[in-house]
Every structure is written in C-alpha cells, then in structure tokens.
Scaffold this motif. Sequence first.
Motif, PDB file in Angstrom:
ATOM      1  N   LEU A 189       0.818  -1.214   0.000  1.00 14.29           N
ATOM      2  CA  LEU A 189       0.000   0.000   0.000  1.00 14.29           C
ATOM      3  C   LEU A 189       0.849   1.259   0.000  1.00 14.29           C
ATOM      4  CD1 LEU A 189      -2.820   1.366   0.340  1.00 14.29           C
ATOM      5  CD2 LEU A 189      -2.470   1.158   2.816  1.00 14.29           C
ATOM      6  N   LEU A 190       1.866   1.303   0.870  1.00 13.89           N
ATOM      7  CA  LEU A 190       2.675   2.503   1.037  1.00 13.89           C
ATOM      8  C   LEU A 190       3.907   2.508   0.151  1.00 13.89           C
ATOM      9  CD1 LEU A 190       2.642   2.840   4.948  1.00 13.89           C
ATOM     10  CD2 LEU A 190       1.156   3.987   3.296  1.00 13.89           C
ATOM     11  N   GLY A 191       4.360   1.328  -0.265  1.00  9.44           N
ATOM     12  CA  GLY A 191       5.613   1.207  -0.997  1.00  9.44           C
ATOM     13  C   GLY A 191       6.790   1.090  -0.041  1.00  9.44           C
ATOM     14  N   TRP A 192       7.866   0.462  -0.525  1.00 10.79           N
ATOM     15  CA  TRP A 192       9.084   0.389   0.266  1.00 10.79           C
ATOM     16  C   TRP A 192       9.860   1.689   0.119  1.00 10.79           C
ATOM     17  CZ3 TRP A 192       9.264  -3.689   3.404  1.00 10.79           C
ATOM     18  CH2 TRP A 192       8.694  -4.903   3.011  1.00 10.79           C
ATOM     19  N   PRO A 193      10.601   2.121   1.127  1.00 11.32           N
ATOM     20  CA  PRO A 193      10.706   1.548   2.466  1.00 11.32           C
ATOM     21  C   PRO A 193       9.539   1.966   3.349  1.00 11.32           C
ATOM     22  CG  PRO A 193      12.084   3.482   2.338  1.00 11.32           C
ATOM     23  CD  PRO A 193      11.499   3.288   0.962  1.00 11.32           C
TER      24      PRO A 193
END
Length: 424
Positions: A137-141
């Motif tokens: 959902l947020l992406g890495w990192p």
Amino acid sequence: MLVVLSALRSHLEDLLTERGQQILVVVPPAVQADRQAHGVPYPMLTVAAWDDRRELSVLAHELAALPVESVVTTDEPCLRAAAILRERLGLPGQSEESATAATDKHIQKDVLTAAGVPVAWHVPLDSVADIESVAELLGWPVVVKPRRGFAAIGTLLVRDQAHLDRLRASDAFGPQALPASLHASGIHRGLDHASGGLIAEEGIDVLAEFHCEILRHHGREVYAVPGRYPEPLLGTGVLGSVLLGPDDDHAQQVIDLARDAADALQLVTGFAHAEILLARSGDLLVGEIGLRPGGAMLPHLLKLQHGINPWALAADLAMGLTPQADLRSSGPTAAWAAPIAPPGWITDMDSAEVLRKLPGVIDVDQLVHVGQQSPTRVGTLTPAGHVFAVGDTAEQAENRAHQAATAWQITARNLPPNELRPVR
C-alpha cells in the motif's frame, strides 16, 4: 500535596523538593529501588505498568484519601496515566483524550491530518506479520514503530522485502534488553508484542530534521524555539542539536508548523516538543509531537542559549505559578553533540579536560569511565557524554560540537580488562 508521575528523569520532583513543596512521587518499582538507594527525601508509590487501568484504579483509590491538589508529569510514558488519575480524582489538567492523542502515534497523525497539518502516510498494524501488505500500500521503504513508543526505541526502517527477512531472522521484532526502569512502559516487549499496537509510515527521504520547543500558559505562548538535529534521528549514530535564529531559512516555517501541530492537539497550558522533517521534495512534515519538554540535553541547550530552564518552568506550572521566560536575542549560538561509546568494556578514554581545550567548547559532561561497560544504545538515549560548543553562527557552533564529540577518543574491548590504563 502534588503527585508527580516519574518514569525517566527526576528534575521536576527534585526542584519541587528544593522549593519546599509536599510531594508524593509515583514510579516503577525499579526506579523506586534506585532512588531509595540514593536516599531521596520524598515518599513514593509504585506502578508496574503505566497502561494498566486496574492498577491505576487502585492507585486512584489510595490517592483519594489524601489531600491531592494536582497530578503532574513531564515524562511521555506517564501522560496518559496522569490524565486517568486526574479524571478519577476530579482534578484539572490535561484530559485523557488529549493525552491519548499526544502519545498514540496513529491517533495523533489522524488528528493532525484532520487539522490540515502535513504528516507521512500511515496505517495501523495488528502485528509485524502485516508489514508486507502495508508495503504494497505505502511502498518500500516503510517505518514501523510502536504506537505508544518514545525516544525512537523500537523504531525500524524496513528498506525492502530482503531487509524484512533479515530483520525477522535476527529477531529484531522480539523483546529488547532494556533497563528495568523502562519496563513499566511496555516498550521492552518489542514490536511483536507492543502495548497499544503498531503503526507503519511511508519511508520519507529526509534531508534534515528539525525540532521546536514550545511552552504555553493559558493560551499565551511563553516561547517557541526552533532547532536542528545534526542528522535525521532515524538510524543516526550522532545525537545533538543546534538552536536556530530568526535568520535561518527554515526557522519560521518550523515554528509555524509546530504551532499548528500544538493547536491540533489543543495545547493550552504545557510543553510541546515537535519534530519536523524536511523531505527531499522540499516539503516540511510533522514527524511527531510530544506534549512534554524535549528530551536528552535539549533543556540544557535552551538554558545555555536563551537562559530558559524548562524544569524550573515545569515546577512553576505544577505549583500554579505563571511561567516567565525572557529569551536572549544576542550572543553566540550554542550547539550540543553526544558521542556514542563503542561496545564493550572501556579500557582508555580522553578526559573531559582534553575536550574543553578544543575551539568553542564551553561544557563537557562525561557519563562513562575507564573500567565501565559502555551502555547499550537505547533509541536516542544513553550516549557516552555530552559536549557543548558555541560559535558565531549555527553552522560554526554545530561543527565545533560535532568535531569535539568525534575527537573524543574512547577505546573498548569485548572482555573486562585485567589491567586498566589511566585516563589521559
């Protein structure tokens, strides 16, 4: 009688005692044992867990039989407990709703977002098992932390799936070996069993991290002082700060954003310590805001730079007095740096006098000595010492403090030494 809840530091109760106030101090059992060993003059009661409502109910019943005028604290782990006790005893002060917003990072960020204060994208987690789905959902990192944490303890930047796998293999999410004095906060349980749950945030590419120290009294601003950390706090090996003057490019923006965050948390009387992130995009965001004085040596830095003593002002508030502060508008800029001792048993180190001879250094506080085991790094706590320096500009003061801290030679080895070399 003033009841002081104390988890980490004794400045407030020490000052109230010096002023002749009748106080009762509530501490964790480990803190009580330590203070009894040092012969403190005030009576103490204990609480094993600051978030245990049953234990707080018993304490409230005991306090109800006493002439308690107020319940106060300057420690973040105690804010909610103090609010619960006030409401049980019918005393004025910060409400539980306000204390919850000040100490629960997910609720706080929701409150700030609703007020239009910029923060990182965030979601609550039930457990560390949800990190992969959150990363989708947020992406890495992603940054994972306890919702009720403090001093960056237990906060982890997870770079990618491979890094997450390595963290799991090393038991990074499990219980932490922390001092017994911190156990009442539950922070030692680790992210796997964090009291109050977890929060995940998008990993912001942070160029610089600022802070702002605020004190208000019945809506009147006593002071709002901006500062800058030498590096973003997450993952840094360097602790410290330099206070910023009005000519700094970001000073006013940091103050304005910190004020907006304090307003969103409905701060009317009391302290706030806001941490502000400068993203690579150029945007400023509120990382977190705590409704208490800044930690570590920030209060001492305020005293050196502006003649402000936050602990004396906290004692004024506790006693119902009007806090007054007259900020110094001229003079050199002060900065603070705190070196971290290498792990192991200290076999040799420079004396504080060596550092005091370096350019701009005005004060040195040595916390470790030859023959001792270097303290384990606990979030932003437990440095080897503190170095304070001054300069004509913030940059010069910061460089002098950092150079002195870096020059502090400390040697350690894994096993206790049989023969110790003297301090140079």
